[in-house]
Every structure is written in C-alpha cells, then in structure tokens.
Design a protein around this motif. Sequence first.
Motif, PDB file in Angstrom:
ATOM      1  N   THR A  42      42.607  50.272  36.638  1.00  0.00           N
ATOM      2  CA  THR A  42      42.854  50.161  38.070  1.00  0.00           C
ATOM      3  C   THR A  42      43.254  51.497  38.680  1.00  0.00           C
ATOM      4  O   THR A  42      43.788  52.373  38.002  1.00  0.00           O
ATOM      5  CB  THR A  42      43.938  49.105  38.372  1.00  0.00           C
ATOM      6  OG1 THR A  42      45.132  49.470  37.701  1.00  0.00           O
ATOM      7  CG2 THR A  42      43.499  47.717  37.961  1.00  0.00           C
ATOM      8  N   ASP A  83      41.186  46.473  42.885  1.00  0.00           N
ATOM      9  CA  ASP A  83      41.711  45.139  42.584  1.00  0.00           C
ATOM     10  C   ASP A  83      40.645  44.073  42.796  1.00  0.00           C
ATOM     11  O   ASP A  83      40.533  43.132  41.999  1.00  0.00           O
ATOM     12  CB  ASP A  83      42.935  44.828  43.451  1.00  0.00           C
ATOM     13  CG  ASP A  83      44.174  45.585  42.997  1.00  0.00           C
ATOM     14  OD1 ASP A  83      44.199  46.096  41.854  1.00  0.00           O
ATOM     15  OD2 ASP A  83      45.128  45.657  43.789  1.00  0.00           O
ATOM     16  N   SER A  84      39.843  44.205  43.839  1.00  0.00           N
ATOM     17  CA  SER A  84      38.820  43.183  44.101  1.00  0.00           C
ATOM     18  C   SER A  84      37.782  43.148  42.980  1.00  0.00           C
ATOM     19  O   SER A  84      37.350  42.066  42.572  1.00  0.00           O
ATOM     20  CB  SER A  84      38.167  43.394  45.466  1.00  0.00           C
ATOM     21  OG  SER A  84      37.472  44.615  45.510  1.00  0.00           O
ATOM     22  N   HIS A 103      39.342  41.483  39.971  1.00  0.00           N
ATOM     23  CA  HIS A 103      39.315  40.031  40.156  1.00  0.00           C
ATOM     24  C   HIS A 103      37.938  39.463  39.834  1.00  0.00           C
ATOM     25  O   HIS A 103      37.834  38.423  39.166  1.00  0.00           O
ATOM     26  CB  HIS A 103      39.714  39.672  41.584  1.00  0.00           C
ATOM     27  CG  HIS A 103      41.147  39.949  41.889  1.00  0.00           C
ATOM     28  ND1 HIS A 103      41.622  40.003  43.176  1.00  0.00           N
ATOM     29  CD2 HIS A 103      42.212  40.202  41.094  1.00  0.00           C
ATOM     30  CE1 HIS A 103      42.919  40.260  43.158  1.00  0.00           C
ATOM     31  NE2 HIS A 103      43.294  40.400  41.895  1.00  0.00           N
ATOM     32  N   TRP A 140      45.451  33.795  38.439  1.00  0.00           N
ATOM     33  CA  TRP A 140      45.900  35.171  38.660  1.00  0.00           C
ATOM     34  C   TRP A 140      45.219  35.770  39.891  1.00  0.00           C
ATOM     35  O   TRP A 140      45.862  36.402  40.735  1.00  0.00           O
ATOM     36  CB  TRP A 140      45.629  36.012  37.406  1.00  0.00           C
ATOM     37  CG  TRP A 140      45.866  37.466  37.576  1.00  0.00           C
ATOM     38  CD1 TRP A 140      47.073  38.105  37.679  1.00  0.00           C
ATOM     39  CD2 TRP A 140      44.870  38.489  37.681  1.00  0.00           C
ATOM     40  NE1 TRP A 140      46.881  39.459  37.838  1.00  0.00           N
ATOM     41  CE2 TRP A 140      45.538  39.714  37.836  1.00  0.00           C
ATOM     42  CE3 TRP A 140      43.472  38.479  37.637  1.00  0.00           C
ATOM     43  CZ2 TRP A 140      44.856  40.922  37.956  1.00  0.00           C
ATOM     44  CZ3 TRP A 140      42.792  39.674  37.761  1.00  0.00           C
ATOM     45  CH2 TRP A 140      43.478  40.882  37.925  1.00  0.00           C
ATOM     46  N   VAL A 141      43.914  35.536  40.014  1.00  0.00           N
ATOM     47  CA  VAL A 141      43.170  36.039  41.172  1.00  0.00           C
ATOM     48  C   VAL A 141      43.729  35.434  42.464  1.00  0.00           C
ATOM     49  O   VAL A 141      43.837  36.124  43.485  1.00  0.00           O
ATOM     50  CB  VAL A 141      41.659  35.741  41.020  1.00  0.00           C
ATOM     51  CG1 VAL A 141      40.907  35.951  42.324  1.00  0.00           C
ATOM     52  CG2 VAL A 141      41.055  36.612  39.916  1.00  0.00           C
ATOM     53  N   ARG A 142      44.118  34.166  42.411  1.00  0.00           N
ATOM     54  CA  ARG A 142      44.680  33.502  43.596  1.00  0.00           C
ATOM     55  C   ARG A 142      46.142  33.889  43.844  1.00  0.00           C
ATOM     56  O   ARG A 142      46.740  33.454  44.822  1.00  0.00           O
ATOM     57  CB  ARG A 142      44.581  31.978  43.444  1.00  0.00           C
ATOM     58  CG  ARG A 142      43.165  31.436  43.413  1.00  0.00           C
ATOM     59  CD  ARG A 142      43.139  29.915  43.461  1.00  0.00           C
ATOM     60  NE  ARG A 142      43.882  29.281  42.391  1.00  0.00           N
ATOM     61  CZ  ARG A 142      43.357  28.821  41.246  1.00  0.00           C
ATOM     62  NH1 ARG A 142      42.055  28.957  41.022  1.00  0.00           N
ATOM     63  NH2 ARG A 142      44.118  28.245  40.344  1.00  0.00           N
ATOM     64  N   GLY A 143      46.735  34.663  42.946  1.00  0.00           N
ATOM     65  CA  GLY A 143      48.124  35.079  43.096  1.00  0.00           C
ATOM     66  C   GLY A 143      49.132  34.028  42.661  1.00  0.00           C
ATOM     67  O   GLY A 143      50.315  34.121  42.998  1.00  0.00           O
ATOM     68  N   GLU A 144      48.690  33.060  41.891  1.00  0.00           N
ATOM     69  CA  GLU A 144      49.551  31.944  41.478  1.00  0.00           C
ATOM     70  C   GLU A 144      50.279  32.199  40.161  1.00  0.00           C
ATOM     71  O   GLU A 144      51.261  31.525  39.879  1.00  0.00           O
ATOM     72  CB  GLU A 144      48.724  30.662  41.372  1.00  0.00           C
ATOM     73  CG  GLU A 144      48.128  30.240  42.685  1.00  0.00           C
ATOM     74  CD  GLU A 144      47.099  29.131  42.568  1.00  0.00           C
ATOM     75  OE1 GLU A 144      46.540  28.761  43.616  1.00  0.00           O
ATOM     76  OE2 GLU A 144      46.837  28.649  41.452  1.00  0.00           O
ATOM     77  N   LYS A 163      51.396  35.499  37.245  1.00  0.00           N
ATOM     78  CA  LYS A 163      51.502  36.935  36.990  1.00  0.00           C
ATOM     79  C   LYS A 163      50.563  37.316  35.845  1.00  0.00           C
ATOM     80  O   LYS A 163      50.174  36.486  35.023  1.00  0.00           O
ATOM     81  CB  LYS A 163      52.942  37.304  36.608  1.00  0.00           C
ATOM     82  CG  LYS A 163      53.959  36.960  37.663  1.00  0.00           C
ATOM     83  CD  LYS A 163      53.891  37.960  38.775  1.00  0.00           C
ATOM     84  CE  LYS A 163      55.028  37.704  39.754  1.00  0.00           C
ATOM     85  NZ  LYS A 163      54.788  38.319  41.021  1.00  0.00           N
ATOM     86  N   ALA A 196      43.029  39.882  32.980  1.00  0.00           N
ATOM     87  CA  ALA A 196      44.047  40.203  33.986  1.00  0.00           C
ATOM     88  C   ALA A 196      44.891  41.397  33.547  1.00  0.00           C
ATOM     89  O   ALA A 196      45.332  42.193  34.366  1.00  0.00           O
ATOM     90  CB  ALA A 196      44.948  38.988  34.224  1.00  0.00           C
TER      91      ALA A 196
END
Length: 171
Positions: A13, A22-23, A26, A63-67, A69, A105
């Motif tokens: 990254t 980041d995109s 993902h 992880w992609v949805r931010g749910e 870590k 991730a």
Amino acid sequence: MILPKVRDPRFVTIRRGGTLTDSDHHLLALWAAACAEHVLDLFESAKSEDPRPRQAIEHPRAWVRGEVKMMQARAAGGHAMGAARDLHGAARYAAYAAGQAAVVAHVAAHELGAAAYAIKAARADTPKGESEAAGRRECQWQRDQLPKKIRELVLDDQRLRNDICWSVFGC
C-alpha cells in the motif's frame, strides 16, 4: 512458498511505501474471496461441520466494508488453514484457498495464493487424466472474474510468480 523473496511494490500500500491504492487492495481481496468461494464446496463436502473456511472467506469482504480489522481477517485466515491440517487433496487445497483469501487484507500479494490453491483444488477433484484441463478451466473462470481495474496487475503477477505457484496459471 507463494510469496516472492522481494516484495513487489505494486502489492504494497501507498502508506507503507508501495504503489497499491486502498481501492485496488480491496478489489484484490474481493477477487481472492471469489476464487476461494468457487471451490469451497470441495472442503464442505468433506467437513461440513467446520465453518472456518467459510468464515475466512467472509472476512475479506467484511474488511472491505469496514466491519472487521485487518488483524481479524488475518486470524480467520490462519483458522481456515488450520482446518486443512487433517485433510488431503481437494478439501485441503480449498481450505488453504480460503485462508489465503482472508490474509489478503494483511498482505495483498496473497491474492495469488487463494487463486493457486483453488486451481489445485479443482485439479485434485478431477480424475488424473482430466486434472490439467480442470485446472485450466478454473484458471480461466478466475480470470473472467477479475475486475478491469486490477486485471493487468494480477495477470502480470501470475506471469511473474507462476513458477513459485506450482505453474498453475497457464490457462
């Protein structure tokens, strides 16, 4: 060994000194999850009571949805690989594919691990004389799932790492 000795900056990254957004990270995680899910039934038909590989495949999506870590996704990957421990053949490779998908991730370059193990699972689930063709079909299915934005990156990665990924990407 599916990772190169020297890390490709395209899979590191930007915040860690590489060039991966980041995109795109993902997208790599979602593609790896799709590759692993495509062969998950090969694990579940052998060990239907063990949820670890299925849970691992859900972690990169979460992880992609931010749910979750990154460390939670990474841990789920380890648990999926643990599910493979007592198995062999297609079921074992499918669990490894799930584990590799989850750890994307943490290290984006594991995307090929998920894909390569899925191809190995497809090959192992097919009679010997048909296994190469089954692997090529799985490889082509995976390529058909690649988002346009990361397609050339993944195809180049396959070309560069094919030798350390059991030469499965010749489709």
